[in-house]
Design a protein around this motif. Structure first.
Motif, PDB file in Angstrom:
ATOM      1  N   UNK A 120       3.846   5.684  -5.595  1.00  0.00           N
ATOM      2  CA  UNK A 120       3.815   5.672  -7.058  1.00  0.00           C
ATOM      3  C   UNK A 120       2.683   6.570  -7.570  1.00  0.00           C
ATOM      4  N   UNK A 121       1.511   6.501  -6.955  1.00  0.00           N
ATOM      5  CA  UNK A 121       0.369   7.324  -7.357  1.00  0.00           C
ATOM      6  C   UNK A 121       0.672   8.807  -7.163  1.00  0.00           C
ATOM      7  N   UNK A 122       1.281   9.155  -6.038  1.00  0.00           N
ATOM      8  CA  UNK A 122       1.621  10.560  -5.776  1.00  0.00           C
ATOM      9  C   UNK A 122       2.611  11.082  -6.816  1.00  0.00           C
ATOM     10  N   UNK A 123       3.596  10.279  -7.178  1.00  0.00           N
ATOM     11  CA  UNK A 123       4.568  10.691  -8.188  1.00  0.00           C
ATOM     12  C   UNK A 123       3.892  10.871  -9.543  1.00  0.00           C
ATOM     13  N   UNK A 124       2.979   9.988  -9.893  1.00  0.00           N
ATOM     14  CA  UNK A 124       2.266  10.093 -11.171  1.00  0.00           C
ATOM     15  C   UNK A 124       1.395  11.348 -11.233  1.00  0.00           C
ATOM     16  N   UNK A 171       0.840  -1.196   0.000  1.00  0.00           N
ATOM     17  CA  UNK A 171       0.000   0.000   0.000  1.00  0.00           C
ATOM     18  C   UNK A 171       0.881   1.254   0.000  1.00  0.00           C
ATOM     19  N   UNK A 172       1.945   1.237   0.773  1.00  0.00           N
ATOM     20  CA  UNK A 172       2.862   2.372   0.819  1.00  0.00           C
ATOM     21  C   UNK A 172       3.532   2.601  -0.538  1.00  0.00           C
TER      22      UNK A 172
END
Length: 108
Positions: free
Chosen positions: A9-13, A3-4
């Motif tokens: 990865x989502x935040x970077x995208x 989850x971390x």
């Protein structure tokens, strides 16, 4: 742990996408400014060739895509500058009697 990693990865995208959208918007502004500068440079070159008075065209402000753009003629090039998100961008459009010779882009 998974989850971390996924959250990171989502935040970077999301951040990369926001930078890309901001760059695309500024690119549209820059292209519009260059098109306007082409017209102004052609008009100035024609007036200089014919020996006509330039008047107030040496320096002027114009609103382009909600940005106040400052145009200044320096005989062989036009200096076009504007502020976007507290950063100053400058486009130098070099011209001669035949038309646009070169374009330089600076971020101050």
């Amino acid at each position: 742990m998974f989850v971390l990693l996924f959250s990171t990865w989502t935040a970077i995208q999301v951040e990369a996408r926001s930078h890309l959208l901001r760059a695309a918007r500024r690119s549209n502004i820059d292209l519009t400014i260059i098109e306007r500068a082409k017209y102004v440079a052609g008009d100035l070159a024609w007036k200089k060739r014919c020996g006509l008075e330039l008047g107030d065209q040496q320096q002027f402000m114009e609103s382009i895509k909600s940005k106040q753009v400052h145009f200044r003629d320096l005989d062989t090039y036009l200096e076009c500058s504007y502020v976007d998100q507290d950063e100053t961008y400058q486009i130098l459009v070099f011209y001669d009697a035949q038309g646009i010779v070169k374009v330089e882009y600076n971020k101050n």
